[in-house]
Design a protein around this motif. Structure first.
Motif, PDB file in Angstrom:
ATOM      1  N   GLU A 171      64.749 -74.681 -35.898  1.00  0.00           N
ATOM      2  CA  GLU A 171      64.242 -75.660 -36.862  1.00  0.00           C
ATOM      3  C   GLU A 171      63.140 -76.537 -36.281  1.00  0.00           C
ATOM      4  O   GLU A 171      62.381 -77.185 -37.020  1.00  0.00           O
ATOM      5  N   GLU A 172      63.030 -76.589 -34.951  1.00  0.00           N
ATOM      6  CA  GLU A 172      62.055 -77.480 -34.317  1.00  0.00           C
ATOM      7  C   GLU A 172      60.609 -77.039 -34.562  1.00  0.00           C
ATOM      8  O   GLU A 172      59.706 -77.870 -34.647  1.00  0.00           O
ATOM      9  N   ALA A 173      60.384 -75.727 -34.645  1.00  0.00           N
ATOM     10  CA  ALA A 173      59.014 -75.227 -34.745  1.00  0.00           C
ATOM     11  C   ALA A 173      58.304 -75.745 -35.991  1.00  0.00           C
ATOM     12  O   ALA A 173      57.146 -76.179 -35.929  1.00  0.00           O
ATOM     13  N   LEU A 174      58.968 -75.693 -37.132  1.00  0.00           N
ATOM     14  CA  LEU A 174      58.341 -76.151 -38.379  1.00  0.00           C
ATOM     15  C   LEU A 174      58.031 -77.633 -38.310  1.00  0.00           C
ATOM     16  O   LEU A 174      56.949 -78.076 -38.735  1.00  0.00           O
ATOM     17  N   LEU A 175      58.947 -78.433 -37.763  1.00  0.00           N
ATOM     18  CA  LEU A 175      58.700 -79.866 -37.651  1.00  0.00           C
ATOM     19  C   LEU A 175      57.509 -80.134 -36.743  1.00  0.00           C
ATOM     20  O   LEU A 175      56.643 -80.972 -37.063  1.00  0.00           O
ATOM     21  N   ALA A 176      57.423 -79.437 -35.607  1.00  0.00           N
ATOM     22  CA  ALA A 176      56.297 -79.638 -34.697  1.00  0.00           C
ATOM     23  C   ALA A 176      54.976 -79.301 -35.385  1.00  0.00           C
ATOM     24  O   ALA A 176      53.986 -80.038 -35.260  1.00  0.00           O
ATOM     25  N   MET A 177      54.946 -78.196 -36.121  1.00  0.00           N
ATOM     26  CA  MET A 177      53.728 -77.820 -36.843  1.00  0.00           C
ATOM     27  C   MET A 177      53.338 -78.886 -37.858  1.00  0.00           C
ATOM     28  O   MET A 177      52.164 -79.253 -37.984  1.00  0.00           O
ATOM     29  N   ASP A 178      54.321 -79.394 -38.597  1.00  0.00           N
ATOM     30  CA  ASP A 178      54.019 -80.372 -39.641  1.00  0.00           C
ATOM     31  C   ASP A 178      53.540 -81.691 -39.056  1.00  0.00           C
ATOM     32  O   ASP A 178      52.658 -82.357 -39.624  1.00  0.00           O
ATOM     33  N   LEU A 179      54.087 -82.106 -37.919  1.00  0.00           N
ATOM     34  CA  LEU A 179      53.587 -83.321 -37.265  1.00  0.00           C
ATOM     35  C   LEU A 179      52.150 -83.127 -36.803  1.00  0.00           C
ATOM     36  O   LEU A 179      51.292 -84.004 -36.995  1.00  0.00           O
ATOM     37  N   ALA A 180      51.862 -81.981 -36.184  1.00  0.00           N
ATOM     38  CA  ALA A 180      50.500 -81.716 -35.729  1.00  0.00           C
ATOM     39  C   ALA A 180      49.539 -81.627 -36.904  1.00  0.00           C
ATOM     40  O   ALA A 180      48.405 -82.132 -36.841  1.00  0.00           O
ATOM     41  N   ALA A 181      49.972 -80.995 -38.000  1.00  0.00           N
ATOM     42  CA  ALA A 181      49.129 -80.877 -39.181  1.00  0.00           C
ATOM     43  C   ALA A 181      48.821 -82.244 -39.788  1.00  0.00           C
ATOM     44  O   ALA A 181      47.762 -82.440 -40.399  1.00  0.00           O
ATOM     45  N   ALA A 182      49.730 -83.190 -39.610  1.00  0.00           N
ATOM     46  CA  ALA A 182      49.519 -84.552 -40.123  1.00  0.00           C
ATOM     47  C   ALA A 182      48.664 -85.394 -39.187  1.00  0.00           C
ATOM     48  O   ALA A 182      48.417 -86.564 -39.468  1.00  0.00           O
ATOM     49  N   GLY A 183      48.221 -84.804 -38.076  1.00  0.00           N
ATOM     50  CA  GLY A 183      47.319 -85.502 -37.168  1.00  0.00           C
ATOM     51  C   GLY A 183      47.970 -86.179 -35.983  1.00  0.00           C
ATOM     52  O   GLY A 183      47.297 -86.884 -35.224  1.00  0.00           O
ATOM     53  N   TRP A 184      49.259 -85.957 -35.775  1.00  0.00           N
ATOM     54  CA  TRP A 184      49.972 -86.603 -34.683  1.00  0.00           C
ATOM     55  C   TRP A 184      49.905 -85.772 -33.412  1.00  0.00           C
ATOM     56  O   TRP A 184      49.835 -84.539 -33.467  1.00  0.00           O
ATOM     57  N   GLY A 185      49.994 -86.451 -32.263  1.00  0.00           N
ATOM     58  CA  GLY A 185      50.072 -85.785 -30.983  1.00  0.00           C
ATOM     59  C   GLY A 185      51.508 -85.558 -30.575  1.00  0.00           C
ATOM     60  O   GLY A 185      52.395 -86.358 -30.888  1.00  0.00           O
ATOM     61  N   LEU A 186      51.741 -84.464 -29.856  1.00  0.00           N
ATOM     62  CA  LEU A 186      53.055 -84.130 -29.306  1.00  0.00           C
ATOM     63  C   LEU A 186      52.859 -83.788 -27.839  1.00  0.00           C
ATOM     64  O   LEU A 186      51.936 -83.038 -27.495  1.00  0.00           O
ATOM     65  N   ALA A 187      53.719 -84.302 -26.972  1.00  0.00           N
ATOM     66  CA  ALA A 187      53.518 -84.107 -25.537  1.00  0.00           C
ATOM     67  C   ALA A 187      54.828 -83.857 -24.816  1.00  0.00           C
ATOM     68  O   ALA A 187      55.883 -84.367 -25.222  1.00  0.00           O
ATOM     69  N   TYR A 188      54.734 -83.099 -23.742  1.00  0.00           N
ATOM     70  CA  TYR A 188      55.858 -82.878 -22.837  1.00  0.00           C
ATOM     71  C   TYR A 188      55.746 -83.848 -21.674  1.00  0.00           C
ATOM     72  O   TYR A 188      54.700 -83.950 -21.028  1.00  0.00           O
TER      73      TYR A 188
END
Length: 280
Positions: A171-188
């Motif tokens: 389920e994490e993949a779709l959420l990560a895509m949607d956050l990135a599509a909304a313009g947000w950054g994601l980082a490790y």
């Protein structure tokens, strides 16, 4: 750490919760997914400071959404019933999110088992196939482990959180895509650490693989170009076994996927393709 709440979704894992919930340093919201082993009563009695939410049905990962909605803090950390955040990690996460207001999600490193061996997914994120942009506090990512992420609450809720139809596994993949599509950054951020201590037995490996295959296909059909989704379906059919069963499960949800289909922006799709190439 006053800015972070830990949200845990669980079902029938009373003993693990009683063992690991006390390890968290910040307020905890437990969403009990209609457990049948007395989880809610046991936790409420042993830890009255934990906010226990009793769900009437098993919502899967979407139970985390309910916990996030109840949180009164700007940041929410997710944990599983068999995991906990190491001391100091959530304070560091809050500071990083304060400093980087365009970042919606921080993924932590995961150490598995009593010997603390590194999780392969953490190693893959550390390799930084998407690079390490200077405006992020670590390598850019487009995925994470559900038990090892801190999110900006408002951004998480704005994109709908975890999709209820996917339930659990992948389920994490779709959420990560949607956050990135909304313009947000994601980082490790490897300075953030989660300990994960899964039980060695009792897991339905075949069932999990079937659900994972279903959700991977649904995610592709929801967000990726048609040739990608078609290729994924053919690969699942050729693989047979749980993957082919997952394809059948996904096919029954195809009308739902088409109704909710929304292609990723070009730059996010390019990142997804880059990740796929790196993993291959």
């Amino acid at each position: 750490m006053d800015d972070v709440t830990v949200v845990v979704a669980s079902r029938n894992r009373r003993d693990q919760l009683l063992r690991y919930l006390p390890r968290h340093e910040v307020p905890v919201i437990l969403v009990d997914n209609a457990s049948e082993d007395g989880t809610a009563d046991a936790v409420s009695e042993a830890m009255p400071h934990v906010h226990v939410v009793r769900a009437h049905t098993n919502m899967g990962a979407a139970a985390r959404n309910a916990g996030a909605e109840l949180a009164a803090t700007p940041y929410v950390a997710f944990a599983d019933d068999d995991s906990y955040w190491e001391a100091g990690s959530l304070g560091k996460a809050a500071t990083l999110l304060d400093v980087h207001p365009h970042v919606a999600l921080l993924a932590a490193q995961v150490l598995v088992g009593a010997d603390g061996r590194g999780d392969p997914i953490s190693a893959a994120m550390k390799a930084a196939p998407l690079g390490s942009p200077p405006d992020l506090p670590g390598p850019a990512v487009l995925g994470f482990l559900g038990c090892a992420a801190v999110v900006r609450r408002d951004a998480f809720l704005a994109v709908g959180g975890f999709n209820p139809t996917l339930h659990v596994y992948g389920e994490e993949a779709l959420l990560a895509m949607d956050l990135a599509a909304a313009g947000w950054g994601l980082a490790y951020v490897p300075a953030l650490t989660v300990r994960h201590l899964p039980l060695p037995t009792g897991r339905d490996i075949e069932g999990r693989r079937r659900r994972q295959a279903r959700n991977d296909l649904l995610t592709a059909w929801l967000r990726r170009p048609l040739p990608i989704g078609a290729a994924a379906a053919r690969a699942a059919w050729r693989a047979g076994g749980p993957d082919r069963a997952g394809l059948g499960d996904a096919a029954r949800l195809l009308p739902w996927a088409l109704r909710n289909r929304r292609l990723l922006p070009d730059h996010v799709e390019a990142s997804v393709r880059m990740l796929a190439g790196a993993h291959a």
